[in-house]
Design an enzyme around this catalytic site. Structure first.
Site, PDB file in Angstrom:
ATOM      1  N   GLU A   1       0.833  -1.206   0.000  1.00 33.62           N
ATOM      2  CA  GLU A   1       0.000   0.000   0.000  1.00 33.62           C
ATOM      3  C   GLU A   1       0.865   1.253   0.000  1.00 33.62           C
ATOM      4  O   GLU A   1       0.604   2.209  -0.740  1.00 33.62           O
ATOM      5  CB  GLU A   1      -0.922   0.018   1.226  1.00 33.62           C
ATOM      6  CG  GLU A   1      -2.184  -0.791   1.086  1.00 33.62           C
ATOM      7  CD  GLU A   1      -3.205  -0.467   2.155  1.00 33.62           C
ATOM      8  OE1 GLU A   1      -3.194   0.675   2.675  1.00 33.62           O
ATOM      9  OE2 GLU A   1      -4.030  -1.345   2.476  1.00 33.62           O
TER      10      GLU A   1
ATOM     11  N   SER B   1       4.359 -20.276  -2.508  1.00 34.64           N
ATOM     12  CA  SER B   1       4.330 -21.725  -2.301  1.00 34.64           C
ATOM     13  C   SER B   1       3.628 -22.398  -3.472  1.00 34.64           C
ATOM     14  O   SER B   1       3.000 -21.744  -4.302  1.00 34.64           O
ATOM     15  CB  SER B   1       3.587 -22.064  -0.998  1.00 34.64           C
ATOM     16  OG  SER B   1       4.076 -21.312   0.086  1.00 34.64           O
TER      17      SER B   1
ATOM     18  N   VAL C   1      -4.601  -6.281   5.402  1.00 39.35           N
ATOM     19  CA  VAL C   1      -4.010  -5.128   6.079  1.00 39.35           C
ATOM     20  C   VAL C   1      -4.453  -3.851   5.376  1.00 39.35           C
ATOM     21  O   VAL C   1      -4.474  -3.802   4.144  1.00 39.35           O
ATOM     22  CB  VAL C   1      -2.467  -5.195   6.086  1.00 39.35           C
ATOM     23  CG1 VAL C   1      -1.868  -3.945   6.731  1.00 39.35           C
ATOM     24  CG2 VAL C   1      -1.968  -6.442   6.808  1.00 39.35           C
ATOM     25  N   ASP C   2      -4.815  -2.844   6.139  1.00 41.54           N
ATOM     26  CA  ASP C   2      -5.069  -1.504   5.601  1.00 41.54           C
ATOM     27  C   ASP C   2      -4.333  -0.473   6.439  1.00 41.54           C
ATOM     28  O   ASP C   2      -4.273  -0.579   7.668  1.00 41.54           O
ATOM     29  CB  ASP C   2      -6.568  -1.169   5.610  1.00 41.54           C
ATOM     30  CG  ASP C   2      -7.285  -1.637   4.349  1.00 41.54           C
ATOM     31  OD1 ASP C   2      -6.600  -2.083   3.420  1.00 41.54           O
ATOM     32  OD2 ASP C   2      -8.528  -1.570   4.314  1.00 41.54           O
TER      33      ASP C   2
ATOM     34  N   ASP D   1      -5.846  -9.645   1.077  1.00 45.25           N
ATOM     35  CA  ASP D   1      -5.578  -8.253   1.457  1.00 45.25           C
ATOM     36  C   ASP D   1      -6.135  -8.046   2.866  1.00 45.25           C
ATOM     37  O   ASP D   1      -7.255  -7.577   3.051  1.00 45.25           O
ATOM     38  CB  ASP D   1      -6.243  -7.297   0.463  1.00 45.25           C
ATOM     39  CG  ASP D   1      -5.885  -5.838   0.740  1.00 45.25           C
ATOM     40  OD1 ASP D   1      -5.084  -5.575   1.654  1.00 45.25           O
ATOM     41  OD2 ASP D   1      -6.429  -4.965   0.044  1.00 45.25           O
TER      42      ASP D   1
END
Length: 821
Positions: free
Chosen positions: A195, A261, A335-336, A333
């Protein structure tokens, strides 16, 4: 003169004797911590005798009457072999490295204290189910039993590193294991850095050019974003920040090295064996010892065997007699970055949708070896912990009068991921394992499954629920006081993607895009792979039916789809053109290099020169494309982005404009840049690997670096504790061997599949696995690196649940007996 000579001989002899005596003394004390695998021990905390049978690869096979006794013995075995590694993982997540390493690690500790993962782990102990609570307590009891034996039996402090960094070891607690799972989540996520980088690049480029250098998966619809300068005005100019990833002790690796992976499975219809197949190789940073530790547990529901991480009482990837499970990073997603406005009249308050609110604050003291303690004022908003401007480059995207807070699923203090992992270990079918995944929070993973009849893949982990009107759709930092930017809980588990028994008979994941769902049901905008998936599809569809060996062949494949594509595009106007040049001239070297590449199939083989020529060329080409537009920010792009280069060379949406150097008067073409970049690459190869271009080897540059995080840079000791190997593969091969991207050794292999497993449910005991070093964390043990050469050569060891096979060539049998009152 003769007298002087005699004295010199005596002094030299005395010095040699002294050095030998010191080395012998060091060896004696270091070897005291080598565990003895044969014998009977009386321990408190078990209900009946437990056997730890170590096979000839030092894999412990644990047999006991109850699950709690089995988990106790696993904790004991982990501590025997990996005590230093376990305590270092715990210290890291607690933010207590500086107690041992001084000012060097203060900033690492500061960030971990601000995340406060350990306190969240302590709080999460209370929400585990009864079976998991019992497992955690029993496992901790096993670790502590070994600690008591070390303290009472002169076991050399438990590990040779303890002599250099002597410090009291606290008893193991259930919260420690939960905290290490949270630390794993930190290692696998890069959304925060992504981000911030997107915001920083957005300040320099238009949205069209931003979509070139930070491309979406080319099969996705591009989402138009507001420019960050318009979204969050008043952002300061570029200022360099400290790099958290620079220290080997740091858990904050480069975003380019985060989770990657492979996992794939085949139904009985696509298997030559008449039953299902499953392969998995999770990719993590290479260290010595490996983060992985092989183990077999004989639970009440049956035997399971596979890869564990010391500190965790679970087999994260492995199999039972009828079920196999594998993990790949889901790239959710999760995380912000929330830009919080600080009250100009009261710096203790921040803006919320309902007005000003007080920051949650508390002090935390970091004890620093040989230096004064550091007191931190920790602050948090309703969106998450506040991070200072000096890390993650947050200062470059945070306007004055604001701070950055982090929303992240792993910060949950009601984290039941451990209960979910334990339940998966007890599952007896694909359906049971999918149901067990419901309580998993972080890190979000693709769980690939196969029992004897069915295969499936389910995303497990919390998916943040965002408002469809979110200003940046979660791709850029956004104001935290706007309701549309704040998380609205999480989606129900049923919303997580699921595939069961596909018509084609094969499922797989290489960190590629797994869903086309639109925002906010999208999972993520940024997938971990756009290249390996092409090669995997080709290998899977090339055979009507598969075998264990064909799955192994795919797991070890080193042909780069990206190299085939990019070398062809970069050399499109250079192949076999121009007059022959005299030997020894730059033109001749360029012609020789192009002739080698023209006949190359893209195989990143360690013994070939072509992979090094290609890798150096693509790296130089990308740097020439972006350096003039991005300036110092170009150094953030340490790895070749094939989609970007292909967009430029095919001039997709006008991306060919990157080839023109904006500061120069002439208009450069992509052919010009490709030719200049090839010359750059050949100069670099000459300076680092010699002039004979046909004689250079990829493996000399692409050396796997299994380095000891603490002693790996210590003179003399580095030759003992580090493991270095010439390796094949590369950034975009199925046998992914991610390069460092950092000078002076940009092509060193630092991130790879340190665990590989292939499971055949027609004949489960023919299943195989391997790890990248050895089972022991003790450099003087023969099991420190004995599996490493097998791993390098692409070989495996058997994965059998047959007790007789484990006992047949056992290197030791430890019997734990309950203390008699």
């Amino acid at each position: 003169m003769a007298r002087v000579f005699r004295w010199l001989v005596r002094l030299t002899t005395a010095l040699i004797v002294l050095v030998v005596a010191v080395l012998a003394l060091v060896y004696y004390f270091a070897s005291r911590s080598l565990p003895e695998y044969d014998g009977t021990r009386s321990v408190a905390g078990i209900s009946a005798p437990v056997e730890i049978v170590r096979d000839n690869a030092n894999v412990p096979h644990i047999f006991g009457e109850t699950d709690e006794d089995i988990y106790f013995a696993l904790g004991y075995a982990h501590a025997q072999d990996r005590l230093w590694q376990m305590t270092m993982l715990r210290r890291t997540v607690q933010g207590r490295l500086s107690e041992l390493f001084g000012e060097r690690t203060v900033r690492i500790d500061e960030v971990l204290r601000r995340y406060d993962l350990y306190r969240a782990a302590v709080a999460s102990v209370a929400v585990q189910d009864e079976r998991t609570t019992a497992a955690l307590e029993a496992y901790a009891g096993g670790v502590n039993a070994w600690l008591e034996e070390v303290n009472a039996g002169a076991r050399g402090r438990g590990a040779p590193e303890m002599w250099l960094f002597n410090h009291a070891i606290a008893p193991w607690r259930p919260a420690d294991s939960i905290a290490i799972l949270k630390l794993m989540a930190l290692d696998l996520t890069s959304n925060l850095e992504d981000e911030v980088l997107r915001a920083r690049v957005s300040l320099l480029l238009s949205n069209e050019r931003l979509s070139d250098i930070l491309p979406d998966d080319p099969t996705d619809a591009v989402i138009a974003l507001p420019e960050y300068a318009a979204l969050v005005p008043g952002v300061p100019a570029f200022t360099p920040n400290m790099r958290l990833a620079a220290d080997p002790l740091s858990p904050f690796g480069s975003p380019a090295l985060r989770g990657a992976s492979n996992a794939w499975a085949a139904t009985a219809e696509r298997s030559a064996t008449g039953s299902t197949l499953l392969a998995n190789d999770p990719h993590l940073g290479l260290t010595a010892p490996s983060i992985w530790y092989l183990a077999r547990l004989e639970l009440e529901t049956g035997g399971i065997i596979g890869g564990t991480i010391p500190g965790l009482p679970v087999i994260l990837t492995g199999r039972s007699d009828i079920l196999g499970w594998g993990l790949t990073s889901a790239y959710v997603d999760d995380v912000d970055v929330m830009i919080e406005e600080v009250n100009p009249d009261n710096p203790e308050q921040y803006r919320t949708p309902d007005g000003w609110a007080e920051f949650e604050t508390r002090d935390s003291i970091i004890t620093v070896k040989d230096a004064p303690a550091v007191t931190l004022r920790l602050r948090a908003t309703s969106n998450g912990p506040v991070m200072p401007r000096s890390i993650y480059d947050l200062g470059t995207i945070t306007p004055p009068g604001h701070v950055a807070a982090i929303s992240w699923t792993a910060l949950s203090n009601r984290d039941t991921s451990m209960s979910s992992a334990i339940a998966i270990n007890h599952a007896r079918s694909v359906e049971e394992a999918i149901a067990a995944g419901e309580r998993f929070i972080a890190p979000a993973m693709n769980l690939t499954l196969a029992d004897r009849n069915r295969i499936g893949m389910k995303v497990i982990g919390a998916l943040p629920a965002r408002d469809p009107n979110h200003q940046s759709r979660g791709r850029l930092p956004a104001f935290g006081y706007l309701p549309e930017n704040r998380w609205q809980g999480r989606f129900a588990y049923d919303e997580n993607p699921l595939v069961l028994d596909p018509i084609g008979g094969i499922i797989g994941n290489t960190n590629n895009k797994t869903t086309d769902r639109p925002f906010p049901y999208h999972i993520t905008h940024l997938w971990g792979d756009t290249q390996r998936i092409h090669r995997w599809r080709g290998l899977m569809q090339a055979r009507e039916v598969h075998t264990r060996d064909s799955f192994i062949e795919a797991q070890l494949d080193t042909v780069s789809y990206a190299a085939r594509t990019l070398s062809t595009l970069m050399g499109a106007d250079l192949w076999f053109t121009g007059d022959p040049a005299p030997a020894g001239t730059p033109e001749r070297r360029r012609q020789d290099a192009l002739q080698l590449l023209a006949a190359w199939n893209g195989e990143m083989n360690e013994h070939l020169p072509e992979p090094l020529i290609y890798a150096a060329w693509a790296r130089a080409f990308q740097d020439r494309l972006i350096r003039d537009e991005l300036g110092p920010l170009a150094s953030e792009f340490t790895h070749v982005e094939p989609v970007f280069i292909e967009r430029v060379l095919r001039d997709i949406d006008g991306a060919g404009i990157w080839c023109d150097v904006i500061q120069s008067a002439p208009v450069e073409t992509c052919t010009d840049v490709a030719r200049q970049a090839l010359d750059d690459a050949l100069i670099w190869i000459t300076e680092n690997h010699g002039e004979a271009i046909e004689a250079v080897r990829w493996g000399d540059a692409h050396e796997a670096t299994h380095d000891h995080p603490v002693l790996g840079n210590t003179p003399f000791l580095e030759w003992v504790v580090n493991i270095r190997q010439s390796t094949s593969g590369g950034d975009h091969t199925l046998n992914r061997a991610r390069t460092s991207g950092e000078d002076p050794h940009p092509f060193r292999n630092v991130h790879a599949g340190a665990y590989r497993g292939v499971y055949d449910f027609a004949d489960p005991d023919s299943s195989v696995f391997i790890i990248s070093t050895g089972q022991s964390g003790h450099p003087l043990s023969r099991h420190y690196d004995n599996l490493g050469e097998l791993w390098r050569r692409g070989e495996y060891i058997p994965m059998s649940l047959d007790p007789a096979l484990a006992r047949a060539a056992a290197v030791g049998v430890t019997v734990l007996e309950p203390v008699q009152n």
